[in-house]
Design a protein around this motif. Structure first.
Motif, mmCIF file in Angstrom:
data_model
loop_
_atom_site.group_PDB
_atom_site.id
_atom_site.type_symbol
_atom_site.label_atom_id
_atom_site.label_comp_id
_atom_site.label_asym_id
_atom_site.label_seq_id
_atom_site.Cartn_x
_atom_site.Cartn_y
_atom_site.Cartn_z
ATOM 1 N N LYS A 187 -5.934 1.536 -2.869
ATOM 2 C CA LYS A 187 -6.280 0.418 -1.996
ATOM 3 C C LYS A 187 -5.713 -0.849 -2.622
ATOM 4 C CE LYS A 187 -10.576 2.415 -0.334
ATOM 5 N NZ LYS A 187 -12.026 2.255 -0.244
ATOM 6 N N ILE A 188 -5.268 -1.736 -1.767
ATOM 7 C CA ILE A 188 -4.674 -3.000 -2.224
ATOM 8 C C ILE A 188 -5.573 -4.145 -1.782
ATOM 9 C CG2 ILE A 188 -2.728 -4.593 -1.906
ATOM 10 C CD1 ILE A 188 -1.804 -2.269 -3.466
ATOM 11 N N ASN A 201 0.785 3.912 -2.936
ATOM 12 C CA ASN A 201 0.414 5.296 -2.621
ATOM 13 C C ASN A 201 1.472 6.280 -3.093
ATOM 14 O OD1 ASN A 201 -2.014 4.534 -1.468
ATOM 15 N ND2 ASN A 201 -1.196 4.505 0.609
ATOM 16 N N SER A 223 0.842 -1.215 0.000
ATOM 17 C CA SER A 223 0.000 0.000 0.000
ATOM 18 C C SER A 223 0.864 1.246 0.000
ATOM 19 C CB SER A 223 -0.924 0.016 1.215
ATOM 20 O OG SER A 223 -1.884 -0.991 1.125
#
Length: 153
Positions: free
Chosen positions: A117-118, A110, A106
């Motif tokens: 979102k993972i 990001n 994540s």
């Protein structure tokens, strides 16, 4: 007639007597061997959950569980399970470090994509047999057997 009877008795005695010396000790059940391996390696009791995969390739795979990772299935793979040269592998550390893996992936996503979102599930794939039971997250993550297939949402 007496000669035939003596030969038959001798044959029966030799047949029955010889089998006890030549029989191998019964081989340990593969599932029991896997549970024993996991207990010895990680120092806790494991329970059989379900079979996994197929054994036509010469490998035997099963899912196990333990108290420290409640509700999580752990893969155990036995390569060459029919031979004396069995190799045990598992994905215990992948299950143990699932949250750290999601956090790291994540963070990386990001940095590249902004807010992301993972969706990540631990692969049912065995890690390298050389990976020690007390491996750190970094050692686990660098393992050549570790698979990561995150999905960006």
């Amino acid at each position: 007639m007496k000669h035939i009877f003596t030969v038959m008795i001798l044959f029966v005695v030799l047949s029955l007597g010889g089998t006890g010396c030549t029989q191998k000790e019964p081989r340990q059940n593969s599932n029991d061997a896997a549970l024993q391996y996991m207990e010895q390696k990680y120092g806790e009791k494991f329970e059989y959950v379900a079979p996994w995969g197929d054994s036509m390739t010469g490998n035997h795979e099963l899912l196990v569980s333990c108290e420290s990772l409640t509700g999580k299935d752990i893969l155990v793979k036995i390569s060459n399970y029919k031979s004396e040269n069995r190799v045990f592998q598992d994905n215990y550390l992948a299950v143990k470090y699932c949250e750290e893996t999601v956090g790291f992936l994540s963070q990386c996503a990001n940095e590249v994509f902004g807010d992301s979102k993972i969706d990540y599930n631990v692969a049912k794939h065995a890690l390298s047999p050389e990976l020690p039971a007390d491996a750190s997250f970094e050692e686990y993550f660098a393992d050549e057997g570790a698979l990561y297939q995150p999905v960006l949402l």
